[in-house]
Design a protein around this motif. Sequence first.
Motif, mmCIF file in Angstrom:
data_model
loop_
_atom_site.group_PDB
_atom_site.id
_atom_site.type_symbol
_atom_site.label_atom_id
_atom_site.label_comp_id
_atom_site.label_asym_id
_atom_site.label_seq_id
_atom_site.Cartn_x
_atom_site.Cartn_y
_atom_site.Cartn_z
ATOM 1 N N LEU A 94 0.941 -1.109 -0.054
ATOM 2 C CA LEU A 94 0.102 -0.042 0.026
ATOM 3 C C LEU A 94 0.714 1.004 -0.184
ATOM 4 O O LEU A 94 1.884 1.200 0.805
ATOM 5 C CB LEU A 94 -0.822 0.158 1.337
ATOM 6 C CG LEU A 94 -1.903 1.315 1.289
ATOM 7 C CD1 LEU A 94 -3.129 1.026 0.241
ATOM 8 C CD2 LEU A 94 -2.445 1.363 2.834
ATOM 9 N N THR A 95 0.458 2.185 -0.948
ATOM 10 C CA THR A 95 1.510 3.327 -1.110
ATOM 11 C C THR A 95 0.617 4.496 -1.390
ATOM 12 O O THR A 95 -0.500 4.316 -1.803
ATOM 13 C CB THR A 95 2.492 3.300 -2.047
ATOM 14 O OG1 THR A 95 3.600 4.197 -2.064
ATOM 15 C CG2 THR A 95 1.938 3.222 -3.467
ATOM 16 N N THR A 96 1.305 5.838 -1.061
ATOM 17 C CA THR A 96 0.215 6.947 -1.193
ATOM 18 C C THR A 96 1.019 7.743 -2.720
ATOM 19 O O THR A 96 2.344 7.698 -2.414
ATOM 20 C CB THR A 96 0.180 8.026 -0.266
ATOM 21 O OG1 THR A 96 1.660 8.058 0.358
ATOM 22 C CG2 THR A 96 -0.528 7.561 1.022
ATOM 23 N N VAL A 97 0.083 8.065 -3.472
ATOM 24 C CA VAL A 97 0.687 8.684 -4.849
ATOM 25 C C VAL A 97 0.095 10.130 -4.954
ATOM 26 O O VAL A 97 -1.100 10.278 -4.725
ATOM 27 C CB VAL A 97 0.216 7.917 -5.875
ATOM 28 C CG1 VAL A 97 0.600 8.710 -7.277
ATOM 29 C CG2 VAL A 97 0.786 6.590 -5.836
ATOM 30 N N VAL A 123 5.428 9.001 -5.759
ATOM 31 C CA VAL A 123 5.342 8.520 -4.284
ATOM 32 C C VAL A 123 5.367 9.944 -3.503
ATOM 33 O O VAL A 123 6.266 10.632 -3.314
ATOM 34 C CB VAL A 123 6.125 7.442 -3.662
ATOM 35 C CG1 VAL A 123 6.006 7.040 -2.334
ATOM 36 C CG2 VAL A 123 6.129 6.229 -4.788
ATOM 37 N N SER A 124 4.391 10.021 -2.448
ATOM 38 C CA SER A 124 4.554 11.140 -1.462
ATOM 39 C C SER A 124 5.829 11.087 -0.743
ATOM 40 O O SER A 124 6.252 10.219 -0.130
ATOM 41 C CB SER A 124 3.168 11.160 -0.529
ATOM 42 O OG SER A 124 2.066 11.245 -1.456
ATOM 43 N N GLU A 150 -2.555 1.727 -4.694
ATOM 44 C CA GLU A 150 -2.169 3.082 -4.558
ATOM 45 C C GLU A 150 -3.569 3.917 -3.918
ATOM 46 O O GLU A 150 -4.660 3.972 -4.394
ATOM 47 C CB GLU A 150 -1.882 3.767 -6.085
ATOM 48 C CG GLU A 150 -0.751 2.967 -6.674
ATOM 49 C CD GLU A 150 -0.658 3.316 -8.050
ATOM 50 O OE1 GLU A 150 -1.368 4.165 -8.503
ATOM 51 O OE2 GLU A 150 0.222 2.780 -8.917
ATOM 52 N N VAL A 151 -3.115 4.748 -2.837
ATOM 53 C CA VAL A 151 -3.953 5.529 -2.548
ATOM 54 C C VAL A 151 -3.583 7.219 -2.949
ATOM 55 O O VAL A 151 -2.597 7.679 -2.682
ATOM 56 C CB VAL A 151 -4.084 5.814 -1.048
ATOM 57 C CG1 VAL A 151 -4.994 6.713 -0.191
ATOM 58 C CG2 VAL A 151 -4.440 4.437 -0.243
ATOM 59 N N HIS A 152 -4.319 7.771 -3.702
ATOM 60 C CA HIS A 152 -4.209 8.998 -4.286
ATOM 61 C C HIS A 152 -4.661 10.158 -3.392
ATOM 62 O O HIS A 152 -5.639 10.201 -3.107
ATOM 63 C CB HIS A 152 -5.048 9.110 -5.621
ATOM 64 C CG HIS A 152 -4.186 8.089 -6.855
ATOM 65 N ND1 HIS A 152 -3.438 8.489 -7.817
ATOM 66 C CD2 HIS A 152 -4.388 7.029 -6.705
ATOM 67 C CE1 HIS A 152 -2.997 7.579 -8.319
ATOM 68 N NE2 HIS A 152 -3.667 6.362 -7.674
ATOM 69 N N ILE A 153 -3.602 10.952 -3.410
ATOM 70 C CA ILE A 153 -3.838 12.447 -2.357
ATOM 71 C C ILE A 153 -3.420 13.611 -3.292
ATOM 72 O O ILE A 153 -2.608 13.591 -3.880
ATOM 73 C CB ILE A 153 -3.235 12.259 -1.004
ATOM 74 C CG1 ILE A 153 -1.751 12.200 -1.212
ATOM 75 C CG2 ILE A 153 -3.683 11.061 -0.201
ATOM 76 C CD1 ILE A 153 -0.863 12.192 0.013
#
Length: 224
Positions: free
Chosen positions: A36-39, A46-47, A69-72
């Motif tokens: 799990l990663t934030t983009v 990657v943040s 991917e968790v998009h922010i």
Amino acid sequence: MTMTAPVVFSWSGGKDSAMALHALLKDPGFRVIALLTTVTEGYERVSMHGVPKELLRLQAESLGLRLEEVHIPPKCGNPLYEARMAEAVLGFRNRGVMHFAFGDIFLEDLRAYREQKLVEAGITALFPIWKVDTRELAARFLDDGFRARAVSIDPSKLDAAFFRDLPKDVDPCGENGEFHTFVFDGPIFRSAIPIQVGQIVERDSFVFCDLLPGPKGESPRSRQ
């Protein structure tokens, strides 16, 4: 027959993530099912680390794991960040995942924050390399055959010439948070990740060394 508990690993692509995942993969009680990663939207990177998401996808492919991917948005506020992360966590929980793992080493407040947010969803947090001496971790990183590139530094702690002055045959690997890394090779990967170095830029008070996917069919391991 002993059942193993499914785990989602919070993945940045850097050295701490790689070492923690390596430790977790050796634990017979757990089975890592996804990363799990934030983009960051717009940048598609990657943040914090600033690595293009394509490189994390190549890592996941080499690991044999799915990447979620968790998009922010840029400069994402905490309420929105927490809402999007909670949505992802609940999605996994609904599929029977009750454990999430992290590469944190010694930041007590960060660990407490993660545990608090996950316990609200009925999830247990795991920290495979918690309180391991950072010098020992750095030595183990090299001894185990991991290789990495520095991708961002805090110029208030390290000079921007950091990237230029490193010997070409040295793969930088910091362990105290002054800079972030991208791990492109090591025992957890089926094959090395092909990379090439791009521009060095300043953004959001950090200095970034841009990494890009290397030519297909060629990897740092294959050139040795």
